[in-house]
Structure formats: structure tokens, C-alpha cells
Design an enzyme around this catalytic site. Structure first.
Site, short mmCIF file in Angstrom:
data_model
loop_
_atom_site.label_atom_id
_atom_site.label_comp_id
_atom_site.label_asym_id
_atom_site.label_seq_id
_atom_site.Cartn_x
_atom_site.Cartn_y
_atom_site.Cartn_z
N CYS A 375 0.83 -1.20 0.00
CA CYS A 375 0.00 0.00 0.00
C CYS A 375 0.87 1.26 0.00
O CYS A 375 1.70 1.44 0.91
CB CYS A 375 -0.91 0.00 1.22
SG CYS A 375 -1.77 1.57 1.49
N CYS A 378 0.63 3.30 3.23
CA CYS A 378 1.37 2.69 4.34
C CYS A 378 2.86 3.00 4.20
O CYS A 378 3.54 3.34 5.17
CB CYS A 378 1.14 1.18 4.36
SG CYS A 378 -0.57 0.68 4.64
#
Length: 455
Positions: A375, A378
Site C-alpha cells: 500500500c 502505508c
């Protein structure tokens, strides 16, 4: 994105996707008229029919059959030439977007239209204007677009003196979806169902009135799904006016153009653009499914950010997605390195976080990030989270991570309040239920304030 079709001021007026055009030969307008030139392909043959004697009253069936056969001309069937669009794509590989646009409009006339999403594909409309040919524009109004996108539609219509014809989703289908699953079901079970109702089916209806359409796809937009799009192709998914496979042609004039060059063109030509671009939005779709990207992130990472970033297509260009059993696909799994690697960050297993959930009281507070290493959001907060962990370690607060994608995703949704990645939870010492961090500001100061206020 909204779907509509429009004509330039010089285009022929009429209903949506109407087809007409002038002819230099006035005789060509005569319906059911016959010219000698029309019979150039009729085989020539001399016929002679014996006249029947007046006194003969007996019917000769064989003669009647011969006569009916003789007066029926034999027409040689001609096979219609089929354009090789693969070959045409190769021929146009080095052509400029303006040349490609001119070729498309010249070839299909009023049977082709530009798909306009309300983003940087406004460049297509500018190229069409520069050709000097009549052109049409259509857009899908999903009912969930940003206000800035609607304002751009209005500015484009005024700039080019056109009327965009919008296509809307079926009201009954939308009503059924929302009443059954709510307004934001796509955050829980994926965007495909909503896109199918609001975008794909309306597009399918609109394309049924065309023989070709023009899109703003570029190879650099989505390396996973658009890196091989051709200049022109037979549409692999949708059907056109004549129906059946191969009845619709898809043109991608910007296929070989990089995003930075598109923006240089837009600034040079001083055309209206979506105000969201100045706020960090690059790829723009529906409001709930689009957000700004961080510096250095790819433009498609702002779309459906809560989902796996493997095939970010809404279905309008589904033909770009390769099937898993495609023999040309790379079968080797992608290597994704883990993140939040620090001695101050505890890596929790499924059993570890289940135990944390069960505890009614804890020796110390826990801050846990639910993440997926692939991600981009993230990854973007990794440095802040590691720094936060170092600062909280001296305060007796445990900082941890739990990988919540793959097999753990369903568990994380049901038990850990996972909505999108990353999700940050604070487990206080005495409260049995975790408290979810509500903000998207993931800098050290914001996270520290959250912890201090609640611990």
C-alpha cells in the site's frame, strides 16, 4: 466520469449519435433509383424469349420457369473490405496526437465521439478543435462526481461552443443498489459492482450508437493495465452500432504521450482544467473513490486506494486487464518487502492481536497499525510511524504492526475496524475496545496528540 456526446458548432444537429452527411452527387440521395453505373457488377447476358402464339391456351410451366429466371439479373457478391486496425496502429505509432485525431475523425465522421471524463483528457477536445473537423463529445455522469468536475464540464462547453450529451445510470438499478447495500458499499466489498451500475452499463448503451470512440488512455497512466495499449484497436469489450464482436473501434491518440507532455500542451493552449488538479488530484473519478496523491506517487494510486493495487480499472477499459491464465503474463510473484522494520515496532501475529482484543485491561497502552506492505499510503507513513515508536518507547507505550491484507483481511474488517490501509488503533490500558484513529494526517505530531489525549 460522466458519458455524453456532443457536436461542435459545425456538426450536424440531430438526436444523440445521429448519422448524416452531405454528398456531392445529388442522385445519390434518390432512394430506390437505378443508374447504369449501379449495374457495373451485374453479369451481362443476351436473353431471347420466344413469343407465345395467341391461340395457345395451354400453360407451359417450363417456359414460365425459364422466363422468370431470365429476367432476374445475376449479381456477383462482393466481400466487404475489412480494415486491419493492428496494421493501422503500427502505421500510426510515430504519429502525433493531432494526426491520429484527424485520422479518426476523417475516417468515422459523425459515427465517432470523444469520451470525456472531466480530467486532463480535455486535451482530446483541444486536438479535435485543431483538426477543423466536426467532432462529438460524450461523458458519463455517475451522480457521484466532484463539484469541480461539473464546473469543468460547463467551462468546456462554453470554451468550445459545444453541448456535451451526458449518459446517466439507470435510476432503478442505482436505487436497488443503494437501498440494499448503502451509499458506500464499495469500501467494504470492492468498487466493481458500483462501477458496473453507474459507469459500465451506461457506457455500453452509449457506445451502441457509435462505430468508434476516442479515449484519453496513456501507457504511463497505469503500468499494470495500460502499458501496452495501441493507438487504435478493435474494442475487445464493447459493441458498436452494427452489433457483434468487432463492431466498435477504439482510438487512443495519447497512448504514447507522457503525462508531463499532456500538461505542457494544456498550459500552452490555455484550455480549462479541473480545479482538483491544483489540490494534488491527478487521476480523477467519482468523489468517494478519488483522493490526492503524495509527491512521487503514481497517479492511479489516488483511485480505490483501499484495494489491492494490481488492476485499477473501473470496467470502462476492462480489456486492458490480462487474464491470469494469459501465457504472456509473468508468472513469477512480485516480491514485496515488509515495512515498519524497527526494534521499537512489535510485529503481531493473528494470535497476538486476538489476545490483545480479549484483554479487558492491559499493563500498558498499545498503538497498532493495520497495514499492507504494497500500500503506497502505508509506505508513505513508514518513517513517521518508526519515529513515533522511538518516542513512545520511553513513555511505556507499546507500538506494533499487524499485516491485515490477504487471508487476514476479512478478520481485520470484522474484528479490527479495518476500512482502508493504513488503519491505526489505540488499545488503552483499561478500555476493552480499541479506538480507531480518525484522521488521514499521519505525521508524528498528529499521531502523538492522538495518543496523549486518549492514553
Amino acid at each position: 466520469m460522466a458519458l455524453a456526446v456532443t457536436s461542435s458548432s459545425t456538426a450536424i444537429s440531430g438526436s444523440s449519435f445521429s448519422r448524416s452527411g452531405p454528398s456531392s452527387d445529388p442522385k445519390a440521395l434518390q432512394i430506390c433509383s437505378f443508374r447504369l453505373s449501379d449495374l457495373s457488377h451485374v453479369s451481362q447476358r443476351r436473353y431471347s424469349i420466344k413469343s407465345l402464339k395467341a391461340e395457345s391456351h395451354t400453360r407451359n410451366d417450363s417456359l414460365v420457369t425459364r422466363a422468370s429466371t431470365l429476367i432476374t439479373p445475376e449479381v456477383e457478391e462482393k466481400e466487404e473490405d475489412v480494415e486491419d486496425f493492428d496494421q493501422l496502429a503500427k502505421k500510426l505509432e510515430e504519429a502525433s496526437p493531432l494526426e491520429i485525431m484527424d485520422k479518426a475523425l476523417q475516417k468515422f465522421g459523425s459515427n465517432i465521439a470523444i469520451a470525456f471524463s472531466g480530467a486532463e483528457d480535455v486535451a482530446l477536445i483541444e486536438y479535435a478543435r485543431l483538426t477543423g473537423r466536426p467532432f462529438r463529445v460524450f461523458s458519463l455522469d455517475t451522480g457521484r462526481l466532484n463539484p469541480e468536475t461539473y464546473r469543468l464540464f460547463d467551462a468546456v462547453e462554453k470554451q468550445y461552443g459545444i453541448r456535451i450529451e451526458y449518459t446517466f445510470p439507470d435510476a432503478v438499478e442505482v436505487q436497488a443498489l443503494v437501498r440494499t447495500k448503502g451509499l458506500f458499499s464499495f469500501y467494504e466489498d470492492g468498487h466493481q459492482e458500483c462501477c458496473r451500475v453507474r459507469k459500465v452499463r451506461p457506457l455500453r448503451r452509449a457506445l451502441k450508437g457509435l462505430k468508434a470512440w476516442i479515449t484519453g488512455q496513456r501507457k504511463d497512466q497505469s503500468p499494470g493495465t495500460r502499458s501496452e495499449i495501441p493507438i487504435v484497436q478493435v474494442d475487445p469489450v464493447f459493441e458498436g452500432l452494427d452489433g457483434g464482436v468487432g463492431s466498435l473501434v477504439k482510438w487512443n491518440p495519447l497512448a504514447n504521450v507522457e503525462g508531463v507532455d499532456v500538461w505542457n500542451f494544456l498550459r500552452t493552449m490555455d484550455v480549462p482544467v479541473n480545479a482538483l488538479h491544483a489540490q494534488g488530484y491527478v487521476s480523477i473519478g467519482c468523489e468517494p473513490c478519488t483522493r490526492p496523491v503524495l509527491p512521487g506517487q503514481h497517479e492511479r494510486e489516488g483511485r480505490w486506494w483501499w484495494e489491492d493495487a494490481k488492476a485499477k480499472e473501473c470496467g470502462l477499459h476492462k480489456g486492458n486487464i490480462k487474464k491470469e491464465d494469459d501465457t504472456t503474463a509473468d508468472l513469477a510473484p512480485a516480491i514485496v518487502h515488509d515495512i515498519f522494520e524497527s526494534n521499537d515496532v512489535v510485529s503481531l501475529t493473528r494470535g497476538g492481536i486476538e489476545n490483545l482484543l480479549k484483554l479487558g485491561s492491559r499493563k500498558e497502552p498499545w498503538l497498532v497499525v493495520l497495514y499492507a506492505p504494497w500500500c503506497p499510503f502505508c509506505q508513505a507513513m513508514e518513517a513517521s510511524y518508526v519515529e513515533l515508536a522511538e518516542k513512545l518507547a520511553v513513555k511505556g507505550i507499546k507500538v506494533a504492526k499487524f499485516r491485515a491484507d490477504g487471508d487476514q483481511k476479512e478478520f481485520a474488517k470484522q474484528e479490527l475496524q479495518l476500512g482502508s490501509f493504513p488503519t491505526i488503533l489505540l488499545f488503552p490500558k483499561s478500555a476493552p475496545r480499541a479506538i480507531k484513529y480518525p484522521s488521514e494526517h499521519r505525521d508524528v505530531d498528529s499521531l502523538m496528540s492522538f495518543v496523549n489525549l486518549l492514553r
